[in-house]
Design a protein around this motif. Structure first.
Motif, PDB file in Angstrom:
ATOM      1  N   ARG A   1       0.856  -1.196   0.000  1.00  0.00           N
ATOM      2  CA  ARG A   1       0.000   0.000   0.000  1.00  0.00           C
ATOM      3  C   ARG A   1       0.882   1.232   0.000  1.00  0.00           C
ATOM      4  O   ARG A   1       2.054   1.158   0.360  1.00  0.00           O
ATOM      5  N   LYS A   2       0.306   2.357  -0.346  1.00  0.00           N
ATOM      6  CA  LYS A   2       1.019   3.634  -0.292  1.00  0.00           C
ATOM      7  C   LYS A   2       1.063   4.103   1.155  1.00  0.00           C
ATOM      8  O   LYS A   2       0.016   4.113   1.821  1.00  0.00           O
ATOM      9  N   PRO A   3       2.227   4.481   1.674  1.00  0.00           N
ATOM     10  CA  PRO A   3       2.269   5.020   3.041  1.00  0.00           C
ATOM     11  C   PRO A   3       1.478   6.322   3.121  1.00  0.00           C
ATOM     12  O   PRO A   3       1.322   7.034   2.129  1.00  0.00           O
ATOM     13  N   GLU A   4       0.963   6.631   4.309  1.00  0.00           N
ATOM     14  CA  GLU A   4       0.308   7.914   4.564  1.00  0.00           C
ATOM     15  C   GLU A   4       1.330   9.053   4.425  1.00  0.00           C
ATOM     16  O   GLU A   4       2.443   8.942   4.938  1.00  0.00           O
ATOM     17  N   ALA A   5       0.917  10.139   3.802  1.00  0.00           N
ATOM     18  CA  ALA A   5       1.826  11.292   3.678  1.00  0.00           C
ATOM     19  C   ALA A   5       2.062  11.908   5.059  1.00  0.00           C
ATOM     20  O   ALA A   5       1.143  11.982   5.880  1.00  0.00           O
ATOM     21  N   GLY A   6       3.276  12.321   5.306  1.00  0.00           N
ATOM     22  CA  GLY A   6       3.590  13.051   6.537  1.00  0.00           C
ATOM     23  C   GLY A   6       3.569  12.224   7.802  1.00  0.00           C
ATOM     24  O   GLY A   6       3.483  12.774   8.903  1.00  0.00           O
ATOM     25  N   CYS A   7       3.634  10.898   7.672  1.00  0.00           N
ATOM     26  CA  CYS A   7       3.653  10.027   8.862  1.00  0.00           C
ATOM     27  C   CYS A   7       4.981   9.288   8.937  1.00  0.00           C
ATOM     28  O   CYS A   7       5.518   8.879   7.919  1.00  0.00           O
ATOM     29  N   ASP A   8       5.462   9.051  10.156  1.00  0.00           N
ATOM     30  CA  ASP A   8       6.583   8.138  10.337  1.00  0.00           C
ATOM     31  C   ASP A   8       6.149   6.717   9.998  1.00  0.00           C
ATOM     32  O   ASP A   8       4.955   6.413   9.966  1.00  0.00           O
ATOM     33  N   LEU A   9       7.120   5.852   9.751  1.00  0.00           N
ATOM     34  CA  LEU A   9       6.848   4.427   9.560  1.00  0.00           C
ATOM     35  C   LEU A   9       7.285   3.653  10.793  1.00  0.00           C
ATOM     36  O   LEU A   9       8.316   3.964  11.396  1.00  0.00           O
ATOM     37  N   LEU A  10       6.510   2.638  11.152  1.00  0.00           N
ATOM     38  CA  LEU A  10       6.877   1.739  12.252  1.00  0.00           C
ATOM     39  C   LEU A  10       7.078   0.337  11.692  1.00  0.00           C
ATOM     40  O   LEU A  10       6.224  -0.173  10.958  1.00  0.00           O
ATOM     41  N   ALA A  11       8.213  -0.266  12.014  1.00  0.00           N
ATOM     42  CA  ALA A  11       8.545  -1.613  11.530  1.00  0.00           C
ATOM     43  C   ALA A  11       8.568  -2.572  12.707  1.00  0.00           C
ATOM     44  O   ALA A  11       9.298  -2.355  13.672  1.00  0.00           O
ATOM     45  N   GLU A  12       7.757  -3.640  12.615  1.00  0.00           N
ATOM     46  CA  GLU A  12       7.709  -4.661  13.670  1.00  0.00           C
ATOM     47  C   GLU A  12       8.407  -5.916  13.178  1.00  0.00           C
ATOM     48  O   GLU A  12       7.998  -6.502  12.177  1.00  0.00           O
TER      49      GLU A  12
END
Lengths: 140, 140, 140, 140
Positions: free
Chosen positions: D90-101
């Motif tokens: 999916r496309k990441p949300e604009a202006g949000c950090d990413l969290l990787a688990e």
């Protein structure tokens, strides 16, 4: 995503559409989050020395993800695998069935992605990990 | 890397060590750059509708890369697949054998990497592409 | 499949649409069978110790396959990577550019598949192998 | 497997050994089952149009799995990625950090396997899924 088939409907579908696989694989449990399928391990899945062959585990992962997709879109769809990646991590226990737990991570209009952990029944550590992409044909 | 087994020795090894596969797969050609193996397609490789199953193509890629590694390190070694990625790109031609062409891209002390293109015999466009990593056990 | 852009048109496109990459990557050669791109290695691609980082090689493979697709469908298309598999096989030579050779294995209506071998300039053995699937949006 | 480094020790290691990454990635939480890392998204991770680039997500997955391995074997080890597979879903949300688990699925004597789900902060659906194999050098 809502389920449109339960585990009994999936097992009936398997018997009707893939009779040669239905004797080997059975859906055990199914809910919104996860589908679990069992490979009833027999002679045909073994390599010399008694270990379960890689292609047998690949086939289990493939049918498990396929069924988890059908549970969400119904058996009308003719989904085909386009990409598969599998990591073989440990030797399966001798004389044990395999259990495959599947999550559907994406179910788009044209592509679906799922992943699977395969364990020997009763064991905690996974023997294999697999992710696959399916292409979903447009509705007629 | 120099070859230590030729294609006849590989076919003999297959018959001896994997009799159930030897009737299905045969090494056709082998040189420094490439090994070509044939899947003699029969009923057991087909899905309803007559198409060759994904697991049958996976199994062909697996044995082809395995044999290309053995051609370089000899049959003493007990190599096991640790990772495999396969892209299914086209439907195979009905009623045709499959030919798998393998390159060994790396043959290290503990890991080997090879890739394979699978085509229907006589066709130009590949039906599948596969790469695999094998773990090579230490010499005793 | 016929080419609709040559290597100069691809390099101009890169400068126009991806100026931050254009200073790092350049298409060297292009014909029906293969596109070769160069990563002009600099400080930003290196890890402590002087080796080229994995993400830098991933980025090179990604842009190389993307450009090889555009060479066949034109720059109008907005293709996006859906799946990528990369094998890191050897340490790149210190102080050398990387050359990536790309083949397009499938160019369908909605999915394209390509693979890449990456070598240090002047070296024979590949440092990495990568295959990727791109999703091609429908024409408006 | 028991942890030998906590999340603060991992963040300190990152600052010391990979200063250029330490400003971008931070370990948020760590326990026996899972490590969560944050990509502090900035201009350098974006493609034209504001979407986060594939190589930036690949780099996040790579460092997250690397840190989850070090948490179990300590920072003495020089682990290197040998294989990586990533699905962009999916496309990441604009202006949000990413969290990787990250989960470590295997930690063997010479190979480790982990997988990662990447989400935009606050979102439920994953933007990417990645699995990687690391080669662990023998102890001296």
């Amino acid at each position: 995503m809502a389920l449109v088939m339960n585990h009994e409907a999936l097992n009936e579908f398997l018997e009707r559409a893939f009779p040669q696989i239905a004797g080997q694989v059975r859906v055990e449990t199914l809910d919104d989050m996860q589908l679990t399928a069992r490979l009833m391990v027999s002679e045909q899945h073994l390599r010399p020395g008694g270990t379960i062959s890689g292609p047998a585990m690949f086939a289990l992962a493939d049918v498990t993800i396929y069924l988890a997709i059908l549970a969400r879109i119904g058996e009308v769809a003719l989904a085909v695998t386009t990409n598969a990646t599998i990591d073989f991590m440990r030797k399966p226990e001798a004389g044990c069935d395999l259990l495959a737990e599947c999550r559907i991570l994406k179910l788009g209009r044209i592509l679906a992605v799922g992943d699977v952990l395969i364990r020997s029944e009763g064991a905690e550590e996974p023997v294999a990990r697999c992710s696959m992409t399916y292409s979903i044909p447009p509705k007629r």
